[in-house]
Design a protein around this motif. Structure first.
Motif, PDB file in Angstrom:
ATOM      1  N   PHE A  27      58.069  -4.653   7.081  1.00  0.00           N
ATOM      2  CA  PHE A  27      57.091  -4.162   5.971  1.00  0.00           C
ATOM      3  C   PHE A  27      56.244  -5.086   5.332  1.00  0.00           C
ATOM      4  N   CYS A  67      60.353   5.617   8.244  1.00  0.00           N
ATOM      5  CA  CYS A  67      61.097   4.329   7.689  1.00  0.00           C
ATOM      6  C   CYS A  67      60.215   3.301   7.055  1.00  0.00           C
ATOM      7  N   PRO A  68      60.463   2.980   5.618  1.00  0.00           N
ATOM      8  CA  PRO A  68      59.780   2.375   5.009  1.00  0.00           C
ATOM      9  C   PRO A  68      59.497   0.810   5.250  1.00  0.00           C
ATOM     10  N   THR A  69      60.640   0.200   6.042  1.00  0.00           N
ATOM     11  CA  THR A  69      60.555  -1.175   6.217  1.00  0.00           C
ATOM     12  C   THR A  69      60.468  -1.485   7.520  1.00  0.00           C
ATOM     13  N   ILE A 120      56.977  14.947   4.611  1.00  0.00           N
ATOM     14  CA  ILE A 120      56.952  14.408   6.010  1.00  0.00           C
ATOM     15  C   ILE A 120      55.988  15.587   6.724  1.00  0.00           C
ATOM     16  N   THR A 174      54.250   1.229   2.430  1.00  0.00           N
ATOM     17  CA  THR A 174      55.074   0.362   1.402  1.00  0.00           C
ATOM     18  C   THR A 174      54.427  -0.930   1.306  1.00  0.00           C
ATOM     19  N   PRO A 185      64.618  17.180  -0.259  1.00  0.00           N
ATOM     20  CA  PRO A 185      64.171  16.952   1.278  1.00  0.00           C
ATOM     21  C   PRO A 185      65.557  16.692   2.185  1.00  0.00           C
ATOM     22  N   GLY A 238      51.276  12.342  15.464  1.00  0.00           N
ATOM     23  CA  GLY A 238      51.701  11.231  14.816  1.00  0.00           C
ATOM     24  C   GLY A 238      52.898  10.622  15.501  1.00  0.00           C
ATOM     25  N   LYS A 245      56.941   9.583   0.588  1.00  0.00           N
ATOM     26  CA  LYS A 245      58.257   9.189   1.149  1.00  0.00           C
ATOM     27  C   LYS A 245      58.846  10.658   1.525  1.00  0.00           C
ATOM     28  N   ARG A 246      58.586  11.605   0.612  1.00  0.00           N
ATOM     29  CA  ARG A 246      59.272  12.739   0.965  1.00  0.00           C
ATOM     30  C   ARG A 246      58.697  14.098   1.657  1.00  0.00           C
ATOM     31  N   GLY A 296      56.121   7.843  -3.899  1.00  0.00           N
ATOM     32  CA  GLY A 296      57.254   8.788  -4.093  1.00  0.00           C
ATOM     33  C   GLY A 296      57.121   9.985  -3.406  1.00  0.00           C
ATOM     34  N   ARG A 335      58.207   7.045  11.658  1.00  0.00           N
ATOM     35  CA  ARG A 335      56.745   6.675  10.902  1.00  0.00           C
ATOM     36  C   ARG A 335      57.399   6.871   9.468  1.00  0.00           C
ATOM     37  N   ASN A 375      66.010   7.934   5.400  1.00  0.00           N
ATOM     38  CA  ASN A 375      64.649   8.369   5.236  1.00  0.00           C
ATOM     39  C   ASN A 375      64.468   8.807   6.516  1.00  0.00           C
ATOM     40  N   HIS A 406      49.040  10.491  11.553  1.00  0.00           N
ATOM     41  CA  HIS A 406      49.389   9.054  12.152  1.00  0.00           C
ATOM     42  C   HIS A 406      49.610   8.110  11.014  1.00  0.00           C
ATOM     43  N   TRP A 407      50.215   8.519   9.818  1.00  0.00           N
ATOM     44  CA  TRP A 407      50.685   7.586   8.601  1.00  0.00           C
ATOM     45  C   TRP A 407      52.064   7.174   8.878  1.00  0.00           C
ATOM     46  N   SER A 408      52.182   5.905   8.514  1.00  0.00           N
ATOM     47  CA  SER A 408      53.492   5.099   8.568  1.00  0.00           C
ATOM     48  C   SER A 408      53.893   4.810   7.158  1.00  0.00           C
ATOM     49  N   LEU A 409      55.211   5.037   6.814  1.00  0.00           N
ATOM     50  CA  LEU A 409      55.570   4.756   5.396  1.00  0.00           C
ATOM     51  C   LEU A 409      55.764   3.239   5.172  1.00  0.00           C
ATOM     52  N   LYS A 410      56.075   2.498   6.409  1.00  0.00           N
ATOM     53  CA  LYS A 410      56.037   1.146   6.311  1.00  0.00           C
ATOM     54  C   LYS A 410      54.645   0.624   6.052  1.00  0.00           C
TER      55      LYS A 410
END
Ligand SMILES: Cc1cc2nc3c(=O)[nH]c(=O)nc-3n(C[C@H](O)[C@H](O)[C@H](O)COP(=O)(O)OP(=O)(O)OC[C@H]3O[C@@H](n4cnc5c(N)ncnc54)[C@H](O)[C@@H]3O)c2cc1C
Ligand code: HEM
Ligand code: SF4
Ligand code: SF4
Ligand code: SF4
Lengths: 817, 285
Positions: free
Chosen positions: B14, A793-795, B77, B88, A751, A785, B74-75, B71, A791, A649, B81-85
């Protein structure tokens, strides 16, 4: 030939060609002498179909030969046509070997014995130079060659490739790529490893060697060649190998030697120096002119304009103003007063100390790259912790340096004719003080590249800058406790030197008290514990090391070695001993500041017995990161593999936010102890990629990110210079359908970076041909941001860090755990 | 001297994001829901039909919609200032809170009906999610250690290299031997269907078979071929051990992915059932 030709032009690149065309137009007798069998060899050698750009846009072209942006083929074809229709007198296949004589009567000797007499000589031979040749006995045998056009042209031969740079390695791999050709390839390398080659190339070579596809002999030099054999000296004696063909790829010698042999002086011994030229491009050998890339102007338009100007000048048109005059005029417009360009140039030159030795031509070139500012009293020029690497000179007025981070009212003045901003320039680190205008003033701001060029070509500038840097850094360390006398003593004995990566400046157990200021690069502090060298800390440029010994009275308690190639200033310890003995208050103040480091040392002493594999691993990891270039990084992307789920990602996000091309390659790169350093820009302190960018398209933004702007001409130099392989040459891919239409209807590639098949299909429909340009990570400059990869990276595996912070953090963890 | 750098300060997983902020939030939601459930007294039955039940139901449905948005996030972009972590982390803990919120919403009234189907699907999504975080939390370390200093592409390149080496080494040998080597180079499969990938091995791997054969053969073969076969074995051993690493790698990647094959389709089924559930409730009441 016995007649004296009016103008002989050597080299048929854009500079020489334009000069010849002007001479033909003016009906001057002339000859254009070219080494190869075609015009303009440098451009001829570009890759096929390359899109050539005509930067800078604002500069008008002044030449009888046409030039506008277009493909290599179109431009070369055009030039061939025009050189015929304008009746240029061209001599191909004629390499000039020697030029003797003086103005009015030069003699030009050409390889093969011919010679030509000319009144004036214009040299436009570029900077490519000639490949280094084999000097050993037998080096001139016919089976020695310096280029490999088709690696599949040989069959069942013993081929020796000499040279472990990228060219040599690529040739060797090419030769053994197809086992059916049954060539036996050996690569000889003088050094023990392959420091000049790209890591990927060196790796591929070693892998081919391990598989037995070719042989590699390091620390080998050729002693002689004879038919069928090569004799070499190796580490432990000599060896003799069968040899049908030698391909020597030992780099090129710059044309400087040849140019000097014609009586032309260069401005300094520095590798980057150019010939000393007058305002009319005349060298120190009257009647002999140098133009084009060899004169320091790497863009085609500049080259062509100079060719024109120089011939006009020889023809007596001395009032001609250079084509860049309007550009300078515009620059000076913002300044108070209505002076002419040459008046301004002369004013600045005479006002600023470091410019005094510049020639008017150098002054012009230098001002083209610089900016002028008129500042009002009290205006801020830059602020502490800004990132900036430009150099400022004060042409009139003066400024205040606010040296204290807390109290804005403590200032030190810098007066007319002086410079400031040099620490940022030298170390590539943040500004260490805020500067405001003390009165109305006129300032010249010179970007890093132009300033470095100035420093390396004019020795007086280097001396001045070094002295000022020492003075100001000492002030930083000791505050105002230093008197002029002390300063003078210390500066007098200061030594500037370069420490290669791994060299120790300070060795644990020694009893010297010298202090080192780290101008550029960075240092690692290590301590022997038991029989292990344990990593203690990382010291970036702009700091100093070694001061502890002044207070500890005794031996050095830790070793300090260079993490990367660094420039340091060594200051004699005895001066400080004297200074501190005379000045107890200063001693107390500094001792306070040392409390932290002392606590750290005490801690380690106390924990000696507990240091186990954790410390080991930590030290090993630190070393690994330094090897990966973090020692010179300002901000690097790391991936904690204990968290990375491999979803990519980060790459998708990068591509999504950057014209559809990901600037990072997560998989590629190296890993150690679960820390992965992916292929992505480190935003080096001194970016190697900037070394040779003709349009100066690579710059550092105020926030520290190194980025490439739109003026990139796609020459690929930066890609070659970056040691970390993070720059790609890419076309901007076509626009994709929206995310929604992909999610709902499955339209488009989805994407992330589109696969090449989709791009090809899409492109085949449109006719417009986009040029390839250099792309690399810009740290998501201008994107709210910040770093998209992080930003997205899910983990939390992807992090961007500065080395001080990262190495510091790892230490904290260890102290607590 | 080291300044606090923000990007470093936020290096946490996370699960531990922002010092377990979303875990705390989620526990708070559960706590309030339970207290509310105990405190509010509903007659004759406790179920979704009371005002408290409606409240919990609304919260639950909104939560589900929001969880599904991951979902998209995640895609998509965008700037900001959001963070996917963070997303999650919130997804996981709030998703788990749903367990309490939705269960209380049912008032423990289960039966063979649409309502319970929705509930069951939700439990399915959450259960698969639990598998997901288990793998997310444990697999990456093993995957990284297994790979060592190589990347996936490096490993595949190396297979190609070894195949070339195998062909060259086998050249002087007889046809029967070459045939076996050719099986190894041409018929070795990496990956395959999901079960193969999850198993992390291939019992019928021709490389392994060839290795076994040549080891046996060594005992009987004549002196002339002995050396060449020894060479061959050493290359086959290299390839075999590399294949083991790659299969393990493929297994880890599959583990990180396969639970999503339940999580996502179940999510869509849940959304459909949920819609039907809501429509039916309003229609019949
Ligand atoms: C890959 C690449 C891409 C580039 N792209 C661009 C671009 O898009 N736009 C742009 O403006 N610039 C570009 N440049 C820069 C530009 O090509 C050069 O700066 C320019 O060609 C220099 O011109 P010159 O006339 O000074 O010398 P050159 O073009 O180098 O010509 C020198 C000529 O002299 C000949 N010669 C050398 N020695 C002798 C001798 N002893 N006797 C006789 N002849 C000799 C050579 O064979 C050659 O033909 C690029 C450069 C590279 C390498
Ligand atoms: C009803 C509740 C839930 C719904 C509707 C839901 C829905 C979703 C959706 C739509 C995705 C996006 C998948 C993708 O596009 O890749 C997702 C991902 C995920 N979910 Fe859930 N989920 C729920 C509950 C949970 C729970 C309880 C957990 C954990 C215990 C969980 C863990 C995850 C994880 C780890 C991901 C992957 C995140 C990533 O890789 O970016 N989910 N979920
Ligand atoms: S492109 Fe390469 S050389 Fe340039 S800053 Fe990035 S890592 Fe350093
Ligand atoms: S950015 Fe790179 S490719 Fe572009 S002009 Fe500069 S050196 Fe050449
Ligand atoms: S910081 Fe931005 S440009 Fe750089 S690699 Fe990450 S997403 Fe790409």
């Amino acid at each position: 030939m016995t007649d004296i030709i009016q103008i002989a032009i050597i080299g048929s690149g854009p500079a020489g060609l334009s000069a010849a065309a002007r001479a033909a137009e003016l009906n001057l007798s002339h000859v254009l002498i070219e080494k190869t069998d075609h015009l303009s060899d440098t451009i001829f050698k570009y890759q096929k179909g390359k899109h050539i750009m005509a930067t800078p846009d604002q500069l008008v072209l002044r030449s009888d030969v046409d030039f506008a942006a277009g493909s290599r083929e179109d431009i070369l074809e055009r030039w061939d046509e025009q050189s015929k229709s304008a009746d240029l007198n061209v001599m191909l296949n004629s390499e000039v070997m020697e030029i003797t004589g003086t103005k009015g009567n030069f003699e030009i000797k050409i390889k093969g014995g011919k010679s030509i007499k000319a009144a004036y000589v214009i040299m436009g031979i570029g900077t490519q130079g000639n490949p280094n040749t084999m000097r050993c006995p037998g080096g001139d045998l016919p089976f020695v060659q310096y280029q490999l056009d088709d690696p599949n042209a040989y069959f069942d031969e013993d081929i020796i490739v000499i040279g472990g740079g990228d060219a040599g390695i690529e040739n060797a791999l090419g030769l053994c790529a197809d086992p059916k050709l049954e060539n036996r390839v050996t690569l000889l390398q003088r050094a023990p490893d392959f420091p000049k080659a790209k890591e990927a190339n060196a790796k591929a070579l070693m892998s081919a060697k391990n598989d037995g596809r070719l042989d590699v002999i390091t620390q080998a030099t050729t002693s002689s060649l004879e038919k069928g054999w090569i004799n070499i000296d190796v580490k432990d004696g000599t060896d003799r190998l069968p040899c049908d063909r030698v391909i020597a790829r030992m780099g090129s010698a710059p044309p400087r030697k040849f140019v000097e042999s014609c009586g032309v002086e260069f401005s300094s011994p520095d590798r980057l120096a150019y010939p000393v030229l007058s305002e009319t491009f005349e060298t120190t050998q009257p009647g002999l002119y140098v133009i084009g890339a060899l004169a320091g102007y790497p863009l085609i338009k500049h080259c062509m304009n100079q060719g024109y100007d120089v011939v006009e000048n020889i023809n007596g048109n001395t009032g001609l103003k250079p084509a860049d005059e309007p550009l300078l005029q515009e620059k000076f417009q913002s300044l108070p007063g209505q002076n002419s360009v040459s008046e301004w140039l002369e004013f600045i030159r005479s006002q600023v100390e470091i410019f005094r030795e510049l020639t008017p031509l150098q002054m012009r070139e230098f001002m083209l790259d610089s900016n002028v500012h008129a500042k009002k009293k009290g205006d801020e020029i830059f602020v502490r912790n800004d990132i900036g690497s430009s150099l400022f000179s004060i042409a009139s007025g003066s400024v205040n340096v606010h040296i204290s981070p807390t109290d804005h009212s403590i200032t030190v003045p810098i007066g007319e004719g002086q410079i400031f901003g040099e620490t940022g320039l030298i170390s590539g680190r943040k500004r260490n003080a805020t500067i405001t205008a003390a009165e109305d003033c006129i300032l010249i701001e010179t970007p890093r590249n132009a300033a470095r060029k100035l420093i390396s070509t004019v020795p007086a500038v280097k001396r001045t800058v070094d002295r000022i840097a020492i003075e100001r850094q000492l002030l930083q360390i000791f505050g105002s406790g230093l008197t002029r006398d002390h300063l003078n003593d210390i500066i007098k004995d200061a030594e500037v030197s370069t420490a290669m990566a791994g060299t120790a400046l300070i060795t644990e157990g020694d009893d010297d008290t010298d202090i080192y200021i780290i101008q550029s690069g960075s240092m690692l502090v290590e301590k022997m514990i038991g029989d292990k060298n344990v990593f203690l800390s990382y010291v970036p440029a702009g700091s100093y090391v070694g001061e502890m010994a002044l207070f500890e009275e005794g031996r050095r308690t830790a070793s300090v070695k260079a993490a990367v190639k660094s420039e340091v200033i060594k200051l004699q310890g005895r001066h400080f001993e004297k200074l501190l003995a005379e000045n107890p208050a200063l001693k107390d103040k500094i001792e306070d500041e040392l409390a932290d480091r002392r606590a750290m040392n005490a801690y380690i002493e106390g924990q000696k017995s507990n240091f186990d594999s954790v410390a080991d691993l930590y030290g090993a990891r630190a070393n690994f990161l330094i090897e990966q270039g973090l020692g010179e990084a300002t901000d690097a992307l790391l991936i904690d593999e204990t968290l990375c789920i491999g979803c990519d990602n980060c790459e998708i996000a990068c591509a999504e936010s950057h014209d559809g091309i990901s600037r990072l390659n997560r998989e590629a790169g190296t890993t150690f102890a679960n820390i992965h350093v992916p292929t992505s820009c480190r935003h080096c302190e001194h970016p190697h990629c900037m070394s040779d960018c003709p349009p100066n398209a690579i710059t550092r933004a105020p926030d520290g990110e190194v980025f490439i702007n739109d003026t990139c001409i796609g020459c690929g130099n930066c890609q070659r210079y970056c040691p970390y392989g993070v720059i790609q040459m890419e076309k901007t891919p076509p626009k994709k359908p929206s995310l929604l239409s992909w999610m709902v209807f499955g339209i488009g590639p989805g994407p992330g970076q589109a696969d090449s098949a989709w791009v090809k299909k899409k492109l085949s429909k449109s006719k417009a041909e986009a040029p390839k340009k250099a792309v690399k990570c810009d740290m998501c400059r201008g994107i709210k941001g910040g770093a998209s990869c992080v930003r997205a990276c899910p983990t939390g595996a992807a992090i961007r860090v500065s080395p001080e912070a990262y190495l510091g953090l790892a230490r904290k963890e260890r102290e607590m755990g | 001297m080291a300044k606090k750098n923000q990007s470093v300060a936020v290096h946490s997983s996370f699960l531990a994001h922002r010092n377990y902020l979303f875990l705390k939030l989620s526990l708070l939601i559960c706590f309030i829901s339970i207290v509310g459930y105990m405190w509010a007294d509903f007659e004759p039955v406790r179920n979704g039909g009371t005002w408290y039940g409606y409240t919990l139901g609304t919260i639950g449905a909104l939560l589900i919609l929001w969880l599904t948005m991951l979902g998209m996030r995640k895609r998509w972009i965008t700037q900001g200032h959001w963070s996917l972590k963070g997303w999650t982390s919130a997804h996981i803990y709030l998703g788990l809170a749903l367990l309490i919120v939705a269960t209380l919403h049912t008032g423990f009234q289960f039966g063979w009906n649409l309502h319970t189907l929705s509930y069951g699907l939700m439990i399915g999504v959450i259960a698969s999610g639990l598998f997901g975080i288990y793998f997310y939390a444990t697999v990456p370390r093993h995957m990284s250690n297994n790979r060592g200093e190589m990347g996936q592409a490096d490993m595949l390149d190396e297979v190609e290299n070894l195949d070339r080496l195998l062909r060259e080494t086998a050249q002087p040998l007889n046809d029967k031997y070459i045939e076996l080597v050719r099986d190894s180079t041409n018929k070795t499969v990496l990956g395959g269907n999901i079960f193969k990938r999850l198993s992390g091995r291939d019992k019928k791997c021709p490389t392994q078979a060839a290795l076994k054969f040549f080891r046996e053969e060594l005992r009987t073969v004549d002196n002339a071929s002995h050396g060449a076969i020894l060479d061959l074995i050493s290359v086959l051993e290299r390839k075999n051990s590399l294949l083991q690493h790659i299969r393990k790698h493929i297994r880890f990647r599959a583990l990180l992915e396969f639970w999503l094959y339940f999580h996502i389709p179940l999510t869509f089924a849940l959304l459909a059932a949920l819609t039907a559930h809501i429509v039916s409730v309003f229609y019949y009441s």
